[in-house]
Design a protein around this motif. Structure first.
Motif, PDB file in Angstrom:
ATOM      1  N   ILE A 151       0.750  -1.313   0.034  1.00  0.00           N
ATOM      2  CA  ILE A 151      -0.086   0.038   0.108  1.00  0.00           C
ATOM      3  C   ILE A 151       0.920   1.118   0.054  1.00  0.00           C
ATOM      4  O   ILE A 151       0.578   2.219  -0.809  1.00  0.00           O
ATOM      5  N   LYS A 152       2.079   1.102   0.807  1.00  0.00           N
ATOM      6  CA  LYS A 152       2.751   2.249   0.820  1.00  0.00           C
ATOM      7  C   LYS A 152       3.414   2.749  -0.693  1.00  0.00           C
ATOM      8  O   LYS A 152       3.603   3.557  -1.108  1.00  0.00           O
ATOM      9  N   ALA A 153       3.961   1.542  -1.348  1.00  0.00           N
ATOM     10  CA  ALA A 153       4.276   1.505  -2.645  1.00  0.00           C
ATOM     11  C   ALA A 153       3.319   2.220  -3.556  1.00  0.00           C
ATOM     12  O   ALA A 153       3.621   2.961  -4.522  1.00  0.00           O
ATOM     13  N   ALA A 154       2.150   1.621  -3.414  1.00  0.00           N
ATOM     14  CA  ALA A 154       0.953   2.408  -4.193  1.00  0.00           C
ATOM     15  C   ALA A 154       1.135   4.000  -3.984  1.00  0.00           C
ATOM     16  O   ALA A 154       0.780   4.831  -4.853  1.00  0.00           O
ATOM     17  N   VAL A 155       1.091   4.425  -2.909  1.00  0.00           N
ATOM     18  CA  VAL A 155       1.200   5.720  -2.590  1.00  0.00           C
ATOM     19  C   VAL A 155       2.238   6.461  -3.028  1.00  0.00           C
ATOM     20  O   VAL A 155       2.126   7.523  -3.613  1.00  0.00           O
ATOM     21  N   THR A 156       3.484   5.780  -3.164  1.00  0.00           N
ATOM     22  CA  THR A 156       4.619   6.471  -3.705  1.00  0.00           C
ATOM     23  C   THR A 156       4.328   6.624  -5.182  1.00  0.00           C
ATOM     24  O   THR A 156       4.820   7.650  -5.915  1.00  0.00           O
ATOM     25  N   TRP A 157       3.687   5.440  -5.421  1.00  0.00           N
ATOM     26  CA  TRP A 157       3.317   5.526  -7.061  1.00  0.00           C
ATOM     27  C   TRP A 157       2.716   6.643  -7.399  1.00  0.00           C
ATOM     28  O   TRP A 157       2.491   7.804  -8.440  1.00  0.00           O
ATOM     29  N   ALA A 158       1.486   7.093  -6.582  1.00  0.00           N
ATOM     30  CA  ALA A 158       0.382   8.168  -6.896  1.00  0.00           C
ATOM     31  C   ALA A 158       0.952   9.327  -6.643  1.00  0.00           C
ATOM     32  O   ALA A 158       0.766  10.219  -7.349  1.00  0.00           O
ATOM     33  N   LEU A 159       2.083   9.457  -5.740  1.00  0.00           N
ATOM     34  CA  LEU A 159       2.726  10.793  -5.589  1.00  0.00           C
ATOM     35  C   LEU A 159       3.859  11.133  -6.448  1.00  0.00           C
ATOM     36  O   LEU A 159       4.709  12.306  -6.535  1.00  0.00           O
ATOM     37  N   GLY A 160       4.567   9.977  -7.216  1.00  0.00           N
ATOM     38  CA  GLY A 160       5.585  10.316  -8.072  1.00  0.00           C
ATOM     39  C   GLY A 160       6.932  10.385  -7.253  1.00  0.00           C
ATOM     40  O   GLY A 160       7.549  11.187  -7.913  1.00  0.00           O
ATOM     41  N   VAL A 161       6.823   9.758  -6.112  1.00  0.00           N
ATOM     42  CA  VAL A 161       8.289  10.022  -5.369  1.00  0.00           C
ATOM     43  C   VAL A 161       9.010   8.618  -5.136  1.00  0.00           C
ATOM     44  O   VAL A 161       8.505   7.778  -5.911  1.00  0.00           O
ATOM     45  N   GLY A 162      10.292   8.861  -4.819  1.00  0.00           N
ATOM     46  CA  GLY A 162      11.152   7.722  -4.751  1.00  0.00           C
ATOM     47  C   GLY A 162      10.692   6.611  -3.745  1.00  0.00           C
ATOM     48  O   GLY A 162       9.929   6.724  -2.850  1.00  0.00           O
ATOM     49  N   ASP A 163      10.966   5.328  -4.003  1.00  0.00           N
ATOM     50  CA  ASP A 163      10.522   4.136  -3.278  1.00  0.00           C
ATOM     51  C   ASP A 163      10.875   4.369  -1.971  1.00  0.00           C
ATOM     52  O   ASP A 163       9.791   4.012  -1.003  1.00  0.00           O
ATOM     53  N   GLU A 164      12.028   4.755  -1.373  1.00  0.00           N
ATOM     54  CA  GLU A 164      12.429   4.856  -0.028  1.00  0.00           C
ATOM     55  C   GLU A 164      11.416   6.174   0.644  1.00  0.00           C
ATOM     56  O   GLU A 164      11.562   5.854   1.955  1.00  0.00           O
TER      57      GLU A 164
END
Length: 205
Positions: A151-164
């Motif tokens: 779910i955090k990975a999906a949020v980073t996808w939505a925000l267009g930010v780095g995986d970390e």
């Protein structure tokens, strides 16, 4: 709307253990949380789940509540939404890992714990899954029942930010995130929303 739901609580979650590919069931609190989610969330056109029992059971409760709706779907299992593989750390307290390894894990998305999976690998498979769901989620509510790391990975996808960046987020048991995919870019509308479980989001409140 893409609605991301963390599964209900298990005993391992309650004890603060790292829980990856181990497959315990929901505990009584987790079952209550799943029922509360079913009562509060909108009826979905699709319900997608991780293959692990705790997610599938939560999704089954949601699907059971939705079967009376005209366009409700049965649960689809997608292995890309499975929790990160913690390898040798699975089922153990976070303090098992030494400070140096924790620092590297949190700053290097390609770090792989012994026998496990990197954060970069999790983010790669989740981004692919999100892209495949985006069109359907733009036309109706798509619920995905998954785990903390995906779910955090999906949020980073939505925000267009780095995986970390995922390491700087906290997601509680049965928490809900909402991503609007109807525009030119994904838009995060809610993160770690506990209202469906605590009752404040119900129509009678």
């Amino acid at each position: 709307m893409l609605i991301l739901v963390r599964h209900g609580q298990t005993d391992a979650n309650a004890r603060g253990l790292l829980l990856g590919r181990a497959d315990p069931p929901l505990n009584e609190t987790g079952l209550r949380q799943a029922r509360a989610l079913a009562a509060a969330l909108p009826r979905a056109t699709r319900i997608v789940s991780s293959p692990l029992t705790r997610a599938r059971h939560t999704a089954a409760v949601l699907a059971g509540a939705a079967r009376g709706a005209t366009e409700a779907a049965d649960v689809e299992v997608d292995p890309r939404w499975i929790e990160m593989d913690y390898g040798d750390l699975d089922g153990r307290p976070a303090t098992t890992l030494d400070e140096g390894s924790w620092h590297r894990w949190r700053h290097d998305p390609d770090f792989v714990p012994a026998g496990g999976e990197s954060l970069a690998a999790v983010c790669s498979r989740v981004r692919e899954a999100c892209l495949e769901l985006a069109d359907d989620a733009a036309r109706g509510d798509v619920v995905v029942v998954s785990h903390v790391s995906p779910i955090k990975a999906a949020v980073t996808w939505a925000l267009g930010v780095g995986d970390e960046v995922g390491w700087r987020m906290f997601l509680g048991d049965a928490a809900v995130c909402r991503i609007d995919t109807s525009g030119p870019a994904p838009l995060l509308l809610a993160f770690n929303d506990a209202r469906p479980v605590d009752g404040s989001d119900r129509p009678d409140r």
